[in-house]
Design a protein around this motif. Structure first.
Motif, PDB file in Angstrom:
ATOM      1  N   GLY A 329      -4.820  -3.374  43.910  1.00  0.00           N
ATOM      2  CA  GLY A 329      -4.936  -1.959  43.584  1.00  0.00           C
ATOM      3  C   GLY A 329      -3.942  -1.533  42.536  1.00  0.00           C
ATOM      4  O   GLY A 329      -3.172  -0.597  42.746  1.00  0.00           O
ATOM      5  N   SER A 330      -3.956  -2.208  41.389  1.00  0.00           N
ATOM      6  CA  SER A 330      -2.965  -1.960  40.345  1.00  0.00           C
ATOM      7  C   SER A 330      -3.640  -1.979  38.979  1.00  0.00           C
ATOM      8  O   SER A 330      -4.619  -2.700  38.778  1.00  0.00           O
ATOM      9  CB  SER A 330      -1.869  -3.035  40.394  1.00  0.00           C
ATOM     10  N   ALA A 331      -3.105  -1.184  38.053  1.00  0.00           N
ATOM     11  CA  ALA A 331      -3.733  -1.099  36.735  1.00  0.00           C
ATOM     12  C   ALA A 331      -2.701  -0.978  35.633  1.00  0.00           C
ATOM     13  O   ALA A 331      -1.702  -0.270  35.767  1.00  0.00           O
ATOM     14  CB  ALA A 331      -4.682   0.096  36.681  1.00  0.00           C
ATOM     15  N   LEU A 332      -2.967  -1.680  34.537  1.00  0.00           N
ATOM     16  CA  LEU A 332      -2.318  -1.458  33.248  1.00  0.00           C
ATOM     17  C   LEU A 332      -3.419  -1.047  32.280  1.00  0.00           C
ATOM     18  O   LEU A 332      -4.292  -1.852  31.951  1.00  0.00           O
ATOM     19  CB  LEU A 332      -1.643  -2.731  32.731  1.00  0.00           C
ATOM     20  N   ALA A 333      -3.413   0.210  31.868  1.00  0.00           N
ATOM     21  CA  ALA A 333      -4.437   0.717  30.954  1.00  0.00           C
ATOM     22  C   ALA A 333      -5.830   0.467  31.518  1.00  0.00           C
ATOM     23  O   ALA A 333      -6.692  -0.113  30.868  1.00  0.00           O
ATOM     24  CB  ALA A 333      -4.290   0.091  29.574  1.00  0.00           C
ATOM     25  N   ALA A 357       0.122   2.115  38.941  1.00  0.00           N
ATOM     26  CA  ALA A 357      -0.599   2.320  37.683  1.00  0.00           C
ATOM     27  C   ALA A 357       0.352   2.692  36.564  1.00  0.00           C
ATOM     28  O   ALA A 357       1.282   3.479  36.748  1.00  0.00           O
ATOM     29  CB  ALA A 357      -1.657   3.408  37.835  1.00  0.00           C
ATOM     30  N   LEU A 358       0.097   2.122  35.401  1.00  0.00           N
ATOM     31  CA  LEU A 358       0.691   2.538  34.135  1.00  0.00           C
ATOM     32  C   LEU A 358      -0.473   2.692  33.166  1.00  0.00           C
ATOM     33  O   LEU A 358      -1.137   1.723  32.829  1.00  0.00           O
ATOM     34  CB  LEU A 358       1.688   1.496  33.624  1.00  0.00           C
ATOM     35  N   GLY A 359      -0.754   3.926  32.759  1.00  0.00           N
ATOM     36  CA  GLY A 359      -1.901   4.164  31.902  1.00  0.00           C
ATOM     37  C   GLY A 359      -3.209   4.023  32.652  1.00  0.00           C
ATOM     38  O   GLY A 359      -4.064   3.232  32.275  1.00  0.00           O
ATOM     39  N   GLY A 360      -3.392   4.797  33.718  1.00  0.00           N
ATOM     40  CA  GLY A 360      -4.621   4.716  34.491  1.00  0.00           C
ATOM     41  C   GLY A 360      -4.385   5.041  35.946  1.00  0.00           C
ATOM     42  O   GLY A 360      -3.484   5.810  36.298  1.00  0.00           O
ATOM     43  N   VAL A 361      -5.177   4.411  36.822  1.00  0.00           N
ATOM     44  CA  VAL A 361      -5.140   4.708  38.251  1.00  0.00           C
ATOM     45  C   VAL A 361      -5.121   3.409  39.040  1.00  0.00           C
ATOM     46  O   VAL A 361      -5.916   2.499  38.777  1.00  0.00           O
ATOM     47  CB  VAL A 361      -6.367   5.550  38.669  1.00  0.00           C
ATOM     48  N   GLY A 362      -4.201   3.327  40.017  1.00  0.00           N
ATOM     49  CA  GLY A 362      -4.148   2.208  40.946  1.00  0.00           C
ATOM     50  C   GLY A 362      -4.202   2.728  42.372  1.00  0.00           C
ATOM     51  O   GLY A 362      -3.412   3.597  42.741  1.00  0.00           O
ATOM     52  N   ILE A 363      -5.140   2.210  43.174  1.00  0.00           N
ATOM     53  CA  ILE A 363      -5.369   2.721  44.528  1.00  0.00           C
ATOM     54  C   ILE A 363      -5.441   1.555  45.506  1.00  0.00           C
ATOM     55  O   ILE A 363      -6.218   0.615  45.305  1.00  0.00           O
ATOM     56  CB  ILE A 363      -6.689   3.519  44.609  1.00  0.00           C
ATOM     57  N   LEU A 364      -4.639   1.621  46.560  1.00  0.00           N
ATOM     58  CA  LEU A 364      -4.774   0.719  47.699  1.00  0.00           C
ATOM     59  C   LEU A 364      -4.948   1.580  48.941  1.00  0.00           C
ATOM     60  O   LEU A 364      -4.073   2.378  49.275  1.00  0.00           O
ATOM     61  CB  LEU A 364      -3.551  -0.192  47.851  1.00  0.00           C
ATOM     62  N   GLY A 387       0.367   7.225  34.620  1.00  0.00           N
ATOM     63  CA  GLY A 387      -0.183   6.510  35.763  1.00  0.00           C
ATOM     64  C   GLY A 387      -0.246   7.360  37.017  1.00  0.00           C
ATOM     65  O   GLY A 387       0.611   8.218  37.258  1.00  0.00           O
ATOM     66  N   PHE A 388      -1.274   7.095  37.829  1.00  0.00           N
ATOM     67  CA  PHE A 388      -1.438   7.706  39.148  1.00  0.00           C
ATOM     68  C   PHE A 388      -1.576   6.556  40.134  1.00  0.00           C
ATOM     69  O   PHE A 388      -2.595   5.856  40.153  1.00  0.00           O
ATOM     70  CB  PHE A 388      -2.684   8.591  39.169  1.00  0.00           C
TER      71      PHE A 388
END
Length: 581
Positions: A329-333, A357-364, A387-388
Motif C-alpha cells: 500500500g505504497s506509492a511514488l508518483a 505516499a509521495l506524489g499520490g496515495v498509499g492505502i493499507l 502524498g496521502f
C-alpha cells in the motif's frame, strides 16, 4: 465507534485552550505566535524563495490548519472519524477513501459513482477486464503532461533518489535532484492517476469477490512463471488476466511481464515480487482464500507502485507480507492499495511501506485479526510531499513497530529514526510535506516507535493518529513522538477509552524553534494529544483530567474523563522548559 460524544467534546477544546491561555496571561503571546506562523507561510509561498523553505508541493489544508491551530483538533477529529467510517463501508470503502484523498490533495472531485452488485461470476470477470482497460487509459492521461525526456529522467531516478539512497528521515542525500524530481511529480495529472485507481476500486466490493470465487477451476494451462494450476487465461488490451486454481500456486510475477491481473481462487499461495512501474503500470492481484505468502525485494510490490497503480486484495487467511521498499500500500508518483479482509496477518518492510505516499496515495486497510506491522522508516500512515498515506486496522489486538534500523540524525535527540505511524512530513530543503494518518478501530494495541513518530508533523506536513478504543501502550524510544509538530509541522493524536500508557516525555510537545527564522519562540509548530476516558499514565508526568501546555505556545495535552468516570481532580501543571529542536 470509539467515544460517541467525541465530536462534541473535541469541539470544546478551543474554548478550553483559550481559557487556559487567559489564565496564564499569555493570550497576546499566543496570538503573536500564530501571526508569525502565518507570516512565515506567506513569505515562503513562492516556488523559489532564496531560503531552504519554499512553497512547492504545499497543500491548502495544511496552510489552513497552521493558520487556525485552535480549530485544528476539531477538524482533525471530524476528518479521522469520517475517514474511518468510509473504510468501514465495505461495499464502497475505496471509492469513498479516494474521494477524501482527492479533496486533501487539492484535486477536483471524482466522477466515480457507486456500482451495482455483481450478479454472476462472468459479470464479475467482465468488470475486471473493463476496469483494467479504464485504468490503463487514465494512467496514460496522468503522465501525458510529462515529455518523453522528463519521463526518462523521472522513472529511473525516483526510487534511488527518493528511497534507497537515504537512511535519515528529514531530508534526502541528494537534495538537488530530489527537488527536480518533486517538480516533475507536480506536473503529473494526479487527478487522472486517482481516476485509474477509482476504476479498480469497485472490484474490492465483497459481492464482486464472492462472484469471482465461483469461477470454474477445471482448466490446467501451463504458464511459464507459475507453479500449480492455472484454470484460465484472458488477453485484454491492458494486459493478461490469469485465473489460478484452488490449489497452492507459486507466482513469479516479474517473470509474467505481460500479466496485469491474477485472480487466485484459493489455496496457500506464494507471490514473488510483482513490480508496478512504467513497464507494467497497472497491477491487480486478487486472492480469494488461503494462508498466503507475499515476498520480494523489488520496489513497487504488494500493492506498491512507482509511476503506476497497483491494488492487492486478499480475502481470507493468515497472510505474511515481506518486502523491502515501496510496498504494501505504497506509492511514488502513483497509487498503491493493499486491502486484507480477514486473518491474523504480518507485514514487514523497510522504507516507504504500509500506507505511504509521495506524489499520490498509499492505502493499507486490514479489516480483522490480530496483526503485526514492522517497518524502519517512512511507513505506517506516512504522507510525503504531495502524498496521502493511510493505514487503518479496523479490529483486533495489533502490534505496530516503526524504527530500529538507522541512527537518528539529530545529535540532541539520540536514538533511532522512526518517521511513521501517522506522520506527514516534507523533505528539508526539497519540498513541503503531505498528510499521514494511522487509525485503529479497537483492541488492546501496542505501538512502538522511534524518532518523530505517531501523530507527527514536520516541514509543512500534517500527521494524525487515532485509536478508537482499548487499553493501548505507546512505547516511545526516541524524541518528538505522540502528537508532535516540528519545523512548521502539525501533529495530532487522539485516543478514546481504555487505560492507556504513554512512554517517553514528548506527549503533545511542540518544539519552540523553527531553524530557518531568527525568532525561535515566535511560532511555527503545533501539537495536540487528546485522551478521553480511562486511567492513563504519561511519561511526561501529566495526570488524568489535566490540561497542559507542552513545549512552546503551540503544544497541548488534554486528558479528560468520560461522563461515567468519577475523577474530578483539577491539576495545575507548570509550563515545561522549552526544548531545543
Amino acid at each position: 465507534m470509539g467515544e460517541p460524544l467525541a465530536a462534541g467534546i473535541v469541539a470544546l477544546l478551543e474554548d478550553e485552550i483559550v481559557a487556559g491561555l487567559q489564565k496564564r496571561n499569555i493570550t497576546d503571546r499566543f496570538k503573536r505566535f500564530v501571526a508569525y506562523a502565518g507570516n512565515r507561510l506567506d513569505l515562503s509561498a513562492a516556488r523559489q524563495t532564496g531560503s531552504e523553505l519554499a512553497g512547492n508541493c504545499r497543500l491548502r489544508w495544511y496552510d489552513h490548519l497552521l493558520r487556525n491551530p485552535l480549530k485544528a483538533a476539531a477538524e482533525a477529529e471530524q476528518f479521522t472519524r469520517t475517514l474511518h467510517l468510509a473504510v468501514l463501508d465495505q461495499q464502497q470503502s475505496l471509492r469513498k477513501v479516494l474521494a477524501i484523498a482527492r479533496e486533501k490533495l487539492d484535486l477536483p472531485p471524482s466522477a466515480a459513482r457507486e456500482a451495482p452488485p455483481a450478479q454472476s461470476p462472468q459479470e464479475a470477470l467482465d468488470r475486471v477486464k473493463q476496469a483494467l482497460i479504464a485504468a490503463r487509459a487514465a494512467h496514460a492521461a496522468a503522465l501525458a503532461p510529462l515529455t518523453k525526456s522528463e519521463l526518462r529522467e523521472l522513472a529511473p531516478n525516483a526510487y534511488p533518489v527518493l528511497v534507497s539512497q537515504n537512511t535519515v528521515g528529514h531530508t534526502l542525500a541528494n537534495r538537488g535532484t530530489g527537488r527536480r524530481l518533486c517538480d516533475l511529480i507536480e506536473k503529473i495529472d494526479l487527478g487522472a492517476m486517482l481516476q485509474a485507481a477509482e476504476s479498480l476500486a469497485p472490484l474490492a466490493a465483497p459481492d464482486v469477490l464472492k462472484e469471482l470465487a465461483q469461477l470454474p477451476a477445471e482448466g490446467d494451462l501451463k504458464v511459464d512463471g507459475v507453479t500449480g494450476t492455472v484454470a484460465a487465461r484472458y488477453d485484454t488490451p491492458a494486459g493478461t488476466i490469469l485465473i489460478g486454481g484452488r490449489g497452492s500456486n507459486t507466482y513469479q510475477l516479474d517473470k509474467l511481464t505481460d500479466v496485469a491481473c491474477v485472480v487466485d481462487l484459493g489455496g496457500n499461495d506464494v507471490y514473488l515480487d510483482g513490480s508496478t512501474s512504467l513497464s507494467r503500470p497497472i497491477m491487480l492481484v486478487i486472492d480469494l482464500g488461503g494462508d498466503d505468502h507475499y515476498r520480494g525485494s523489488a520496489p513497487g510490490i504488494q500493492g506498491g507502485a512507482i509511476l503506476g497503480v497497483s491494488m492487492l486484495l486478499d480475502y481470507a487467511g493468515d497472510d505474511l507480507y515481506q518486502a523491502a521498499d515501496c510496498a504494501q500500500g505504497s506509492a511514488l508518483a502513483g497509487v498503491g492499495i493493499l486491502l486484507d479482509y480477514a486473518g491474523h496477518d504480518r507485514y514487514a518492510g523497510i522504507r516507504r511501506v504500509q500506507g505511504q505516499a509521495l506524489g499520490g496515495v498509499g492505502i493499507l486497510i486490514d479489516r480483522a485479526g490480530n496483526d503485526a506491522y514492522r517497518a524502519a522508516m517512512w511507513a505506517q500512515g506516512f504522507g510525503g510531499p504531495l502524498g496521502f498515506g493511510l493505514l487503518d486496522d479496523c479490529d483486533g489486538a495489533d502490534h505496530y513497530f516503526c524504527g530500529g534500523r538507522w541512527r537518528d540524525s539529530y545529535p540532541e535527540t539520540p536514538g533511532m529514526e522512526g518517521w511513521g505511524q501517522g506522520v506527514g512530513s516534507g523533505l528539508r530543503q526539497v519540498a513541503n510535506g503531505g498528510i499521514g494518518v494511522i487509525l485503529d478501530g479497537g483492541g488492546d494495541d501496542v505501538y512502538e516507535f522511534d524518532y518523530l513518530a505517531h501523530g507527527g508533523g514536520y516541514w509543512c506536513g500534517v500527521g494524525m493518529a487515532r485509536d478508537f478504543g482499548g487499553n493501548d501502550r505507546y512505547e516511545a524510544t526516541g524524541g518528538l513522538t505522540q502528537g508532535v509538530g516540528a519545523q512548521m509541522g502539525l501533529g495530532i493524536l487522539f485516543d478514546y477509552n481504555g487505560d492507556d500508557v504513554y512512554q517517553g516525555t514528548s506527549q503533545g510537545f511542540a518544539s519552540a524553534g523553527v531553524s530557518y527564522h531568527p525568532m525561535p519562540t515566535c511560532g511555527g509548530n503545533f501539537s495536540f494529544l487528546a485522551d478521553y476516558g480511562g486511567n492513563d499514565k504519561y511519561g511526561c508526568g501529566a495526570k488524568n483530567n489535566t490540561y497542559m501546555m507542552r513545549g512552546s505556545e503551540g503544544g497541548f495535552l488534554i486528558d479528560r474523563p468520560r461522563r461515567d468516570e468519577i475523577e474530578h481532580t483539577v491539576t495545575k501543571t507548570p509550563l515545561p522548559a522549552r526544548a531545543r529542536q
